[in-house]
Scaffold this active site. Structure first.
Site, PDB file in Angstrom:
ATOM      1  N   ARG A 238       0.720  -1.085  -0.097  1.00 25.13           N
ATOM      2  CA  ARG A 238       0.049   0.084   0.029  1.00 25.13           C
ATOM      3  C   ARG A 238       0.853   1.328  -0.006  1.00 25.13           C
ATOM      4  NH1 ARG A 238      -3.567  -2.822  -1.509  1.00 25.13           N
ATOM      5  NH2 ARG A 238      -5.863  -3.159  -0.281  1.00 25.13           N
ATOM      6  N   GLU A 267      -4.366   7.536  -5.487  1.00 28.42           N
ATOM      7  CA  GLU A 267      -4.413   6.771  -6.644  1.00 28.42           C
ATOM      8  C   GLU A 267      -5.888   7.260  -7.194  1.00 28.42           C
ATOM      9  OE1 GLU A 267      -4.134   2.585  -5.725  1.00 28.42           O
ATOM     10  OE2 GLU A 267      -2.203   2.722  -4.943  1.00 28.42           O
ATOM     11  N   HIS A 286      -1.461  -0.017  -9.922  1.00 24.46           N
ATOM     12  CA  HIS A 286      -2.055  -0.910  -8.858  1.00 24.46           C
ATOM     13  C   HIS A 286      -2.668  -1.997  -9.643  1.00 24.46           C
ATOM     14  CE1 HIS A 286      -4.060  -1.125  -4.591  1.00 24.46           C
ATOM     15  NE2 HIS A 286      -3.805  -2.220  -5.142  1.00 24.46           N
TER      16      HIS A 286
HETATM   17  C1  DGY Z   1      -5.702  -5.974  -2.555  1.00 27.81           C
HETATM   18  O1  DGY Z   1      -6.613  -7.146  -2.790  1.00 27.81           O
HETATM   19  O2  DGY Z   1      -5.652  -5.761  -1.462  1.00 27.81           O
HETATM   20  C2  DGY Z   1      -4.993  -5.584  -3.838  1.00 27.81           C
HETATM   21  O3  DGY Z   1      -4.278  -4.447  -3.387  1.00 27.81           O
HETATM   22  C3  DGY Z   1      -6.039  -5.285  -4.969  1.00 27.81           C
HETATM   23  O4  DGY Z   1      -6.233  -6.602  -5.332  1.00 27.81           O
END
Ligand code: DGY
Length: 325
Positions: A238, A267, A286
């Site tokens: 993240r 984002e 992402h």
């Molecule tokens: C998640 O699943 O947390 C990813 O970042 C997106 O698939």
């Protein structure tokens, strides 16, 4: 008897929708971009369940729109887009989609490691803009991955899958995590170290922890300054775990050699963000879990978790067991 009412806040795959048909009455958001707060408030009126996703925040105010709301099933493994304590307080179950995206996310972390180390995106740009004049001994020389030391921060399911892949590439593995992983230590020769040792020893530092109040902004100037000048930094976890201004400084002032990113503080990243101008930063939008197998699996899991909760059963991927009576 009328069917439970569900709002699907993002266009999930048919593999999930087909499980919902006939069992719930659902409406789905299919437009470009996320639904606005206004749309969410309207669609959640009288809803029993919500399938949510990373593009929008689910907070107490939104949960209060429907006193009937029993479950928020997140189409993602991370659930930092949801105010979990607010849900628990209201007895609303929160679920996520682990396992099905582990391989895809680990694959993408490896892709970023290789692409960043070997300057693949820069080379692609170089060639397409007509700069390739001849084969040359110094042309786009990068870092050798095989034999390098990888430091994995967060040895959960995805961290473990990255370790197995790194082992296959002949990397030496060190890691820092909340808990020891003796299985990975045995199978891949991984060594548990302190955060400081990891930052000082690694040629590749890769993040695989959840975003929460302990990890938010965990990585800042001090951490980048501890890293080797020749090292690369990879983030598929993240963006908010990292102070992005510090990352920009570290890459532009060459405190570290390069970075490979799939996630960002904000984002989508605004086009004028200076991080997008750096040739030593590889960027992806992402997409770590964006394989067909993984996305179909996420859609199925999101549907199954939702249905189980609505039928009064404990959903398989419950993240707030305190809300389960
Ligand atoms: C998640 O699943 O947390 C990813 O970042 C997106 O698939």
């Amino acid at each position: 008897m009328s069917l439970p009412k569900v709002y699907v806040g993002l266009p999930i795959q048919e593999a999930g929708l087909e499980l919902l048909r006939g069992k719930v009455e659902f409406k789905i958001w299919k437009e470009d971009g996320p639904p606005s707060r206004e749309v969410l408030f309207k669609e959640l009126e009288g809803a029993d369940g919500l399938i949510s996703g990373l593009p929008f925040r689910v907070d107490g105010e939104l949960m209060d729109v429907s006193p009937k709301l029993k479950v928020v099933s997140n189409y993602a493994v991370g659930y930092d887009n949801i105010d979990v304590p607010a849900a628990t307080k209201r007895g609303i179950l929160i679920t996520n989609t682990p396992d099905v995206l582990t391989a895809a996310t680990a694959d993408l972390a490896l892709l970023l490691i290789l692409a960043t180390a070997r300057r693949a995106f820069e080379a692609n740009e170089f060639m397409r803009s007509g700069k390739w004049k001849t084969w040359g001994p110094d042309l786009l020389v990068g870092m050798e991955v095989s034999g390098s030391t990888i430091g994995i921060i967060g040895m959960g399911k995805i961290g473990g899958a990255v370790a197995r892949r790194a082992f296959g590439f002949g990397m030496k593995i060190i890691y820092y995590s909340e808990e020891r992983r003796l299985d990975i230590e045995e199978s891949c020769g991984a060594k548990f170290v302190s955060m400081e040792e990891l930052l000082k020893e690694s040629d590749i530092v890769t993040l695989h922890c959840l975003l929460n109040e302990q990890t938010r902004n965990m990585f800042g100037e001090a951490q980048f300054q501890m890293m080797k000048k020749t090292a690369i930094f990879i983030n598929t976890a993240r963006g908010a775990i990292v102070d992005q201004k510090a990352l920009y400084k570290a890459c532009s002032e060459k405190w570290i050699w390069a970075a490979g990113l799939d996630v960002y503080e904000a984002e989508p990243v605004p086009l004028d963000d200076p991080i997008l101008k750096l040739t030593n930063v590889t960027t992806l939008p992402h997409i770590a879990s964006a394989s067909n197998v993984s996305r179909n699996g996420m859609a199925r899991k999101a549907a199954i978790n939702l249905l189980e909760a609505l039928q009064g059963n404990r959903p398989p991927d419950l993240v707030n067991p305190e809300a389960w009576k």
